[in-house]
Motif scaffolding. Structure first.
Motif, mmCIF file in Angstrom:
data_model
loop_
_atom_site.group_PDB
_atom_site.id
_atom_site.type_symbol
_atom_site.label_atom_id
_atom_site.label_comp_id
_atom_site.label_asym_id
_atom_site.label_seq_id
_atom_site.Cartn_x
_atom_site.Cartn_y
_atom_site.Cartn_z
ATOM 1 N N ILE A 145 -60.046 69.537 -91.434
ATOM 2 C CA ILE A 145 -58.718 69.888 -91.958
ATOM 3 C C ILE A 145 -58.804 70.319 -93.416
ATOM 4 O O ILE A 145 -58.232 71.337 -93.820
ATOM 5 N N ARG A 146 -59.560 69.563 -94.204
ATOM 6 C CA ARG A 146 -59.706 69.914 -95.630
ATOM 7 C C ARG A 146 -60.478 71.225 -95.797
ATOM 8 O O ARG A 146 -60.175 72.026 -96.690
ATOM 9 N N SER A 147 -61.476 71.438 -94.953
ATOM 10 C CA SER A 147 -62.257 72.685 -95.018
ATOM 11 C C SER A 147 -61.370 73.895 -94.740
ATOM 12 O O SER A 147 -61.631 74.995 -95.229
ATOM 13 N N ALA A 148 -60.326 73.682 -93.933
ATOM 14 C CA ALA A 148 -59.404 74.782 -93.603
ATOM 15 C C ALA A 148 -58.372 74.989 -94.712
ATOM 16 O O ALA A 148 -57.542 75.887 -94.631
ATOM 17 N N GLY A 149 -58.427 74.133 -95.748
ATOM 18 C CA GLY A 149 -57.499 74.259 -96.864
ATOM 19 C C GLY A 149 -56.194 73.524 -96.653
ATOM 20 O O GLY A 149 -55.214 73.736 -97.384
ATOM 21 N N ALA A 150 -56.152 72.642 -95.645
ATOM 22 C CA ALA A 150 -54.932 71.875 -95.353
ATOM 23 C C ALA A 150 -55.096 70.430 -95.823
ATOM 24 O O ALA A 150 -56.185 70.032 -96.261
ATOM 25 N N GLU A 151 -54.018 69.662 -95.703
ATOM 26 C CA GLU A 151 -54.017 68.294 -96.218
ATOM 27 C C GLU A 151 -53.709 67.278 -95.114
ATOM 28 O O GLU A 151 -52.594 67.254 -94.590
ATOM 29 N N PRO A 152 -54.681 66.429 -94.741
ATOM 30 C CA PRO A 152 -54.373 65.370 -93.774
ATOM 31 C C PRO A 152 -53.437 64.349 -94.433
ATOM 32 O O PRO A 152 -53.677 63.941 -95.572
ATOM 33 N N VAL A 153 -52.347 63.964 -93.740
ATOM 34 C CA VAL A 153 -51.380 63.034 -94.356
ATOM 35 C C VAL A 153 -51.242 61.708 -93.608
ATOM 36 O O VAL A 153 -50.718 60.745 -94.158
ATOM 37 N N ALA A 154 -51.720 61.648 -92.354
ATOM 38 C CA ALA A 154 -51.615 60.389 -91.594
ATOM 39 C C ALA A 154 -52.455 60.496 -90.330
ATOM 40 O O ALA A 154 -52.812 61.598 -89.898
ATOM 41 N N VAL A 155 -52.771 59.334 -89.775
ATOM 42 C CA VAL A 155 -53.419 59.266 -88.463
ATOM 43 C C VAL A 155 -52.455 58.530 -87.540
ATOM 44 O O VAL A 155 -51.949 57.457 -87.886
ATOM 45 N N LEU A 156 -52.188 59.121 -86.381
ATOM 46 C CA LEU A 156 -51.258 58.552 -85.400
ATOM 47 C C LEU A 156 -52.065 58.096 -84.187
ATOM 48 O O LEU A 156 -52.754 58.901 -83.563
ATOM 49 N N ILE A 157 -52.014 56.795 -83.875
ATOM 50 C CA ILE A 157 -52.787 56.261 -82.745
ATOM 51 C C ILE A 157 -51.875 55.466 -81.799
ATOM 52 O O ILE A 157 -50.739 55.130 -82.153
#
Length: 222
Positions: A142-154
């Motif tokens: 996600i970071r490599s694509a220039g986006a920002e991970p904001v949470a993990v949903l499980i």
């Protein structure tokens, strides 16, 4: 009862009916004897997957996390992210989603990411967090694509310290992910919810499992 609590209770009931959640004695990968077993692979037909997506979507809505899109790590995360996106669309929120290939393609559209362009604030959708490897790979992509991970949903937070039956770590896999990446982990339900559900159950057979689950949490829980 709040809608959040009923979402957790209803999910536990649903997982039991689908036989995704079962009680007894099960050996975990870490060599521990667990009084319960959760296998999201059992959500294996259209009706169950549709219901599961609604539980994910509700947990995400309850969390009030701001996000632009969803991402599902291969392989289990692919069906989970798709069903969550469908459920959100049914609720009136149409969000894009993407997932990864295990092996990058060098023809056609190429690359290791499939689906919508990965951009903005991204929620990672998975079943459980056991070692955190899947989250680590997802965050990198996600970071490599220039986006920002904001949470993990499980689906389920076992609230269990990492390690083996004899060597017990200091924190759970979920806590380790939260600490390493600074990401909140949203679970549809956790072990405390499961214990509350058993304590309130009018089903004697289910209620009888509570002492074993409590003992397990006392030994390995966070």
């Amino acid at each position: 009862m709040s809608s959040e609590n009923s979402n957790q209770d209803n999910f536990i009931r649903f997982a039991l009916e689908a036989k995704v959640l079962s009680f007894g004695e099960f050996k975990t990968k870490a060599g521990r004897l667990s009084p319960y077993f959760f296998n999201a692979g059992g959500f294996n037909d259209g009706k169950r997957l549709s219901s599961l997506g609604r539980y994910y979507a509700q947990a995400l809505s309850n969390s009030q996390i701001q996000f632009d899109m969803l991402y599902g790590p291969a392989y289990k995360g692919i069906t989970l992210v798709a069903s969550t996106a469908i459920a959100l669309a049914d609720q009136g929120r149409n969000v894009p989603y993407a997932y990864n290939r295990k092996e990058a393609k060098d023809h056609g559209e190429g690359g290791s990411l499939v689906g919508a362009p990965v951009q903005g604030k991204v929620v990672i959708v998975d079943d459980v967090i056991s070692a955190g490897t899947s989250v680590r790979e997802s965050v990198d992509l996600i970071r490599s694509a220039g986006a920002e991970p904001v949470a993990v949903l499980i689906a389920l937070d076992r609230m269990e310290k990492s390690g083996t039956a004899t060597e017990i770590g200091k924190q759970s896999a979920v806590q380790a992910v939260e600490q390493e990446f600074g990401l909140p982990v949203i679970a549809i339900a956790n072990l405390a919810d499961l214990m509350s559900f058993l304590a309130a159950s009018s089903n004697a057979e289910l209620a009888n499992y509570l002492p074993a689950v409590k003992a397990y949490r006392d030994q390995y829980g966070v």
